[in-house]
Write a protein that holds these residues in place. Structure first.
Motif, PDB file in Angstrom:
ATOM      1  N   GLU A  82      -0.212 -16.505   1.100  1.00  0.00           N
ATOM      2  CA  GLU A  82       0.991 -16.612   1.927  1.00  0.00           C
ATOM      3  C   GLU A  82       2.198 -16.034   1.203  1.00  0.00           C
ATOM      4  N   LYS A  83       2.342 -16.341  -0.068  1.00  0.00           N
ATOM      5  CA  LYS A  83       3.443 -15.805  -0.859  1.00  0.00           C
ATOM      6  C   LYS A  83       3.306 -14.295  -1.016  1.00  0.00           C
ATOM      7  N   THR A  84       2.072 -13.836  -1.185  1.00  0.00           N
ATOM      8  CA  THR A  84       1.824 -12.403  -1.310  1.00  0.00           C
ATOM      9  C   THR A  84       2.257 -11.667  -0.048  1.00  0.00           C
ATOM     10  N   GLU A  85       1.894 -12.199   1.115  1.00  0.00           N
ATOM     11  CA  GLU A  85       2.219 -11.542   2.379  1.00  0.00           C
ATOM     12  C   GLU A  85       3.724 -11.470   2.594  1.00  0.00           C
ATOM     13  N   LYS A  86       4.470 -12.447   2.121  1.00  0.00           N
ATOM     14  CA  LYS A  86       5.920 -12.452   2.294  1.00  0.00           C
ATOM     15  C   LYS A  86       6.588 -11.319   1.520  1.00  0.00           C
ATOM     16  N   LYS A  87       5.921 -10.817   0.484  1.00  0.00           N
ATOM     17  CA  LYS A  87       6.501  -9.745  -0.321  1.00  0.00           C
ATOM     18  C   LYS A  87       6.154  -8.359   0.209  1.00  0.00           C
ATOM     19  N   ILE A  88       5.381  -8.289   1.289  1.00  0.00           N
ATOM     20  CA  ILE A  88       4.972  -6.995   1.832  1.00  0.00           C
ATOM     21  C   ILE A  88       5.682  -6.728   3.150  1.00  0.00           C
ATOM     22  N   LEU A  89       6.320  -5.579   3.256  1.00  0.00           N
ATOM     23  CA  LEU A  89       6.919  -5.118   4.513  1.00  0.00           C
ATOM     24  C   LEU A  89       6.017  -4.048   5.111  1.00  0.00           C
ATOM     25  N   ARG A  90       5.756  -4.156   6.396  1.00  0.00           N
ATOM     26  CA  ARG A  90       4.873  -3.191   7.060  1.00  0.00           C
ATOM     27  C   ARG A  90       5.652  -2.404   8.112  1.00  0.00           C
ATOM     28  N   ASP A  91       5.125  -1.212   8.449  1.00  0.00           N
ATOM     29  CA  ASP A  91       5.791  -0.330   9.417  1.00  0.00           C
ATOM     30  C   ASP A  91       7.235  -0.093   8.999  1.00  0.00           C
ATOM     31  N   VAL A  92       7.411   0.371   7.770  1.00  0.00           N
ATOM     32  CA  VAL A  92       8.755   0.580   7.220  1.00  0.00           C
ATOM     33  C   VAL A  92       9.336   1.911   7.695  1.00  0.00           C
ATOM     34  N   LEU A  93       8.696   3.010   7.325  1.00  0.00           N
ATOM     35  CA  LEU A  93       9.178   4.332   7.741  1.00  0.00           C
ATOM     36  C   LEU A  93       8.263   4.983   8.762  1.00  0.00           C
ATOM     37  N   VAL A  94       6.984   4.634   8.716  1.00  0.00           N
ATOM     38  CA  VAL A  94       6.029   5.118   9.720  1.00  0.00           C
ATOM     39  C   VAL A  94       5.071   3.969  10.032  1.00  0.00           C
ATOM     40  N   ARG A  95       4.473   4.017  11.199  1.00  0.00           N
ATOM     41  CA  ARG A  95       3.533   2.983  11.580  1.00  0.00           C
ATOM     42  C   ARG A  95       2.361   2.946  10.597  1.00  0.00           C
ATOM     43  N   GLY A  96       2.049   1.746  10.142  1.00  0.00           N
ATOM     44  CA  GLY A  96       0.891   1.585   9.290  1.00  0.00           C
ATOM     45  C   GLY A  96       1.169   1.610   7.798  1.00  0.00           C
ATOM     46  N   ASP A  97       2.399   1.987   7.384  1.00  0.00           N
ATOM     47  CA  ASP A  97       2.676   1.995   5.951  1.00  0.00           C
ATOM     48  C   ASP A  97       3.021   0.584   5.485  1.00  0.00           C
ATOM     49  N   SER A  98       3.062   0.388   4.192  1.00  0.00           N
ATOM     50  CA  SER A  98       3.410  -0.918   3.635  1.00  0.00           C
ATOM     51  C   SER A  98       4.211  -0.719   2.356  1.00  0.00           C
ATOM     52  N   TYR A  99       5.215  -1.562   2.157  1.00  0.00           N
ATOM     53  CA  TYR A  99       6.102  -1.477   1.003  1.00  0.00           C
ATOM     54  C   TYR A  99       6.249  -2.858   0.366  1.00  0.00           C
ATOM     55  N   PHE A 100       6.430  -2.866  -0.946  1.00  0.00           N
ATOM     56  CA  PHE A 100       6.717  -4.101  -1.671  1.00  0.00           C
ATOM     57  C   PHE A 100       8.207  -4.408  -1.563  1.00  0.00           C
ATOM     58  N   ASN A 101       8.523  -5.616  -1.169  1.00  0.00           N
ATOM     59  CA  ASN A 101       9.908  -6.057  -1.023  1.00  0.00           C
ATOM     60  C   ASN A 101      10.395  -6.602  -2.367  1.00  0.00           C
ATOM     61  N   SER A 102      11.292  -5.868  -3.033  1.00  0.00           N
ATOM     62  CA  SER A 102      11.769  -6.275  -4.358  1.00  0.00           C
ATOM     63  C   SER A 102      12.692  -7.490  -4.300  1.00  0.00           C
ATOM     64  N   GLY A 103      13.350  -7.693  -3.140  1.00  0.00           N
ATOM     65  CA  GLY A 103      14.318  -8.771  -3.025  1.00  0.00           C
ATOM     66  C   GLY A 103      15.675  -8.432  -3.615  1.00  0.00           C
ATOM     67  N   ASP A 104      15.870  -7.169  -4.028  1.00  0.00           N
ATOM     68  CA  ASP A 104      17.135  -6.748  -4.638  1.00  0.00           C
ATOM     69  C   ASP A 104      17.915  -5.836  -3.702  1.00  0.00           C
ATOM     70  N   LEU A 105      19.216  -6.103  -3.594  1.00  0.00           N
ATOM     71  CA  LEU A 105      20.111  -5.233  -2.848  1.00  0.00           C
ATOM     72  C   LEU A 105      20.826  -4.311  -3.827  1.00  0.00           C
ATOM     73  N   LEU A 106      20.737  -3.009  -3.562  1.00  0.00           N
ATOM     74  CA  LEU A 106      21.365  -2.008  -4.421  1.00  0.00           C
ATOM     75  C   LEU A 106      22.334  -1.172  -3.598  1.00  0.00           C
TER      76      LEU A 106
END
Length: 259
Positions: A82-106
């Motif tokens: 559950e914690k792992t899934e919360k750190k993954i963002l899906r469909d970020v720039l294209v359908r089907g991709d996945s990105y790690f959510n760093s939790g940092d605002l830059l």
């Protein structure tokens, strides 16, 4: 990749080497990361009409996300799917991709340098440490006169990062005990994790999914002139949480206390 640079503001200043096209192009050897727009109020990325995330432009603040690939995998947290899934963002720039959510605002400037601004959601940064609000909340919940607690970070002029603050509800029939809370935090929490400010509320605001609201509390800060709720300050020399009045508030703004 990111290369540290000297910055006059004393914060982190790094060269941004973000892929310029829709794919990684000539930067495949490097970690492909992006800065995407983030809705702090809703605590989630902003998405367009297609449901995809929106890349930030120079002069804007965005959430740092890193593309998950074979070369840059994210293995997650052991025994905590559950914690792992919360750190993954899906469909970020294209359908089907996945990105790690760093939790940092830059924040990115027009020369494509980026600067650390803040942590999002249930973390904030103080004294060089990333603070997990849930861990501090769990500790404070053990205090016998505290019924509910919501921990967050507030900006203090002259200080880098966010200083810890807790909104609490008292148990029925109890009163706030500043000396007792000071002694508890001194024993149970690292110095940087002990909330410097306490706000006592009749009830804590939550969302429709029962998640505590932090954004409004963060904006309101710790100004006794703007907040009608009782406020307290963790006073080291008095070894107690003392009432935060206008004079004490001004002394904090004048940096007369070592936070």
């Amino acid at each position: 990749m990111m290369e540290p640079q000297g910055g006059d503001d004393g914060g982190l200043r790094v060269m941004m080497m973000e892929p310029q096209g829709d794919d990684d192009g000539g930067l495949k050897p490097f970690t492909p990361f992006r800065l995407i727009k983030y809705n702090v109020e809703e605590d989630e990325p902003q998405r367009d009409q297609r449901g995809l995330c929106i890349k930030v432009q120079p002069g804007e603040t965005g959430l740092l996300v890193v593309k998950i690939t074979q070369n840059t995998p994210f293995h997650g947290y052991a025994r905590d799917s559950e914690k792992t899934e919360k750190k993954i963002l899906r469909d970020v720039l294209v359908r089907g991709d996945s990105y790690f959510n760093s939790g940092d605002l830059l924040w990115i400037d027009h020369e494509r340098f980026i600067y650390f601004q803040d942590c999002v959601g249930d973390t904030f940064r103080w004294k060089g440490e990333n603070m997990a609000t849930t861990e501090v909340e769990a500790a404070l919940a053990m205090v016998d006169f505290i019924q509910e607690v919501n921990v967050y970070g507030v900006a203090v002029p002259g200080c880098e990062g966010k200083c810890g603050m807790a909104a609490i509800c008292l148990r029925p029939g109890t009163t706030f005990q500043g000396e007792k809370l000071f002694a508890f935090t001194q024993e149970m929490l690292p110095g940087y994790a002990a909330p410097r400010f306490i706000r006592i509320q009749d009830a804590l605001e939550i969302t429709g999914t029962f998640k505590q609201l932090k954004a409004k509390l963060v904006r309101e800060g710790f100004d006794p002139k703007a907040i009608s709720d009782p406020l307290f300050f963790r006073h080291d020399s008095q070894k107690s949480y003392v009432p935060l009045d206008s004079d004490l508030h001004q002394a904090i703004l004048d940096m007369k206390f070592n936070l």
